[in-house]
Scaffold this active site. Structure first.
Site, mmCIF file in Angstrom:
data_model
loop_
_atom_site.group_PDB
_atom_site.id
_atom_site.type_symbol
_atom_site.label_atom_id
_atom_site.label_comp_id
_atom_site.label_asym_id
_atom_site.label_seq_id
_atom_site.Cartn_x
_atom_site.Cartn_y
_atom_site.Cartn_z
ATOM 1 N N ASP A 31 3.278 -5.416 9.689
ATOM 2 C CA ASP A 31 4.446 -5.897 8.977
ATOM 3 C C ASP A 31 5.807 -5.657 9.970
ATOM 4 O O ASP A 31 5.573 -6.088 10.986
ATOM 5 C CB ASP A 31 4.482 -4.081 8.023
ATOM 6 C CG ASP A 31 4.546 -2.946 9.421
ATOM 7 O OD1 ASP A 31 4.929 -3.182 10.511
ATOM 8 O OD2 ASP A 31 3.713 -1.703 9.609
ATOM 9 N N LYS A 82 7.500 -4.485 5.028
ATOM 10 C CA LYS A 82 7.711 -3.956 3.651
ATOM 11 C C LYS A 82 9.761 -3.420 4.189
ATOM 12 O O LYS A 82 9.412 -2.792 5.053
ATOM 13 C CB LYS A 82 8.010 -2.787 3.330
ATOM 14 C CG LYS A 82 6.337 -2.680 2.816
ATOM 15 C CD LYS A 82 6.213 -1.906 1.500
ATOM 16 C CE LYS A 82 5.852 -0.990 2.785
ATOM 17 N NZ LYS A 82 4.275 -0.931 3.097
ATOM 18 N N MET A 135 13.751 6.222 10.037
ATOM 19 C CA MET A 135 14.554 5.159 8.632
ATOM 20 C C MET A 135 15.950 6.095 8.672
ATOM 21 O O MET A 135 15.971 6.155 7.375
ATOM 22 C CB MET A 135 13.433 4.887 7.748
ATOM 23 C CG MET A 135 11.990 4.063 8.271
ATOM 24 S SD MET A 135 11.489 4.845 6.376
ATOM 25 C CE MET A 135 10.184 5.849 6.624
#
Length: 476
Positions: A249, A271, A384
């Site tokens: 990722d 992503k 995040m």
């Protein structure tokens, strides 16, 4: 890379060394160890070089260098005690297209001679470019202790069996797995212990084993940690060298990805917010399909696979499809970033608990138990949380947290690009808006942030140094 690492066949090839003093001895010795036909041009020879001449190891012409000496030579080493002469030889060599090494004048070199660990036919070369020959020698010394002399005998055994292995296993993948098993199993151990006859017997038994039909692969779910490649576990490194395919990722730094086996197929499934190369359900299916093709699949995920890494969803699908898998935990971002910024997540005087939550926005909201997160004497870490930072600040204050509560936002923690934005709930949003950080980021809220100035040990480079390092480590 500043220089291309390359092993050059010089056996019985003409190689020129200009200079016969003590500084030429090591260069001549290395060339002779590689089987080169060495010609030395120098008015006089040091005793050690004279011994090589007396033994018939080299040819010697007792005179000064001439331009025509470069004709017909594979490479040249300039090792005189005159820098101007060395420089002239380097210019002539470059014009003639002849590789040149100039002793103690790195700017004149078109190739370097590295520090060497010789376990022939296994040879390990270490170079720091032109940065620090002493460091290269230090690394060589450490590697000398780690690589037994028996590795040479093991390589010779492998060379003897390569034709039979290639005939026995027609698929490259099957040959690779055979060699992985041999080189990490009983055959290698018998060679290391000096029992070569037993090693050959074990090799024969390995060749006699039948390959199972429709071999099912395996998935390694590996945590890559928060960014610093030195934080990988030994087990992670071992599996990274065994995998046929790596599925990774966007949080996996290039410095970590470079530790994967060179010939492994790489598949990026990163992503980002509002930009998914591949949906999670598609990733789950991909892992299953690759394993059913017989591949050993490395699922490499930033941080820890089971902390906001959706690893549970992936192994749920693998278990349902009866795909063998194993999980290797990694240092999660909260632990790594907090440690590298000198912020203890718990402390007897400030926080008796720590909570990890995701600050990812969905429909412009963050659905969390704010009443619980607003309780005193705890540390809250938001993964995040950059985009949702204004919402996080507003909800915490509205649920009773003091506007003066310390906050730290950490950019690209544990790497040379690490940067810390510290403040309070009342001013952190304004700070971030004035000077936007580069993701990934992590937000730590709690009294423990006060300890950062006292406990901070990891010093990131200055901006100019960061630019220089970025050219060497683009993502790490």
């Amino acid at each position: 890379m500043e220089f291309l690492p390359i092993f050059l066949d010089v056996k019985e090839k003409p190689c020129l060394v200009v200079g016969g003093g003590e500084i030429a001895v090591r260069k001549i010795t290395n060339l002779r160890r590689a089987g080169a036909a060495v010609r030395v041009v120098a008015p006089a020879l040091a005793p050690a070089v004279g011994e090589l001449l007396a033994a018939g190891e080299i040819a010697h012409e007792a005179r000064q260098f001439r331009d025509e000496d470069l004709v017909g030579t594979l490479l040249v080493v300039a090792a005189t005690d005159d820098r101007q002469v060395n420089h002239r030889i380097a210019e002539l060599a470059r014009t003639a297209g002849v590789p040149v090494n100039v002793v103690d004048q790195p700017d004149d070199c078109s190739f370097l001679m590295p520090s060497v660990i010789d376990r022939s036919p296994v040879v390990v070369a270490v170079s720091t470019g032109t940065a620090s020959p002493v460091l290269a020698r230090l690394l060589r010394t450490r590697l000398e202790a780690m690589i037994p002399a028996a590795y040479g005998r093991l390589a010779e055994l492998c060379a003897a069996y390569r034709p039979r292995v290639k005939e026995r296993f027609t698929q490259q993948r099957d040959r690779r797995r055979f060699w992985d098993r041999v080189l990490q199993g009983g055959v290698a151990e018998r060679v290391f212990s000096g029992h070569l006859d037993e090693a050959q017997g074990a090799m024969e038994r390995e060749l006699e084993q039948d390959l199972p039909e429709n071999t099912l692969g395996e998935v390694y779910l590996v945590g890559a940690g928060p960014g610093d490649a030195d934080l990988l576990t030994f087990r992670a490194l071992r599996l990274m060298q065994q995998a046929d395919v790596v599925v990774y990722d966007r949080l996996v730094a290039s410095s970590i990805l470079n530790k994967v086996r060179r010939d492994a197929q790489r598949m990026y499934v990163g992503k980002e917010r509002d930009n998914h190369v591949m949906r999670q359900t598609q990733i789950n299916r991909l892992l299953v399909d690759l394993a059913k093709q017989g591949q050993r699949v490395l699922r490499l995920k930033g941080g820890d696979p089971f902390i906001f890494g959706r690893g549970g969803e992936e192994i749920d699908t693998l278990a349902e499809e009866q795909i063998p898998f194993q999980v290797v935990p990694g240092i999660t971002a909260a632990s790594g970033c907090a440690s590298y910024t000198g912020i203890p997540l718990t402390h007897r005087d400030y926080a008796q608990s720590v909570t990890f939550v995701t600050g990812h926005l969905k429909d412009n909201t963050i659905n969390l138990n704010w009443q619980q997160l607003a309780q005193p004497h705890q540390t809250v870490v938001f993964y995040m949380g950059l985009v949702g930072l204004p919402v996080i600040v507003d909800r915490l204050i509205s649920h009773g947290v003091s506007p003066q509560m310390p906050v730290a936002l950490i950019q690209q923690g544990t790497t040379h690009k690490q940067r810390v934005y510290s403040g309070t709930l009342s001013d952190i949003v304004a700070r971030v808006q004035r000077d936007p950080p580069q993701p990934p980021t992590l937000v730590i809220v709690g009294e423990v942030v006060k300890l950062r100035e006292r406990f901070n040990w990891f010093q990131t480079p200055l901006p100019a140094e960061q630019s220089a390092m970025a050219a060497i480590f683009p993502d790490g």
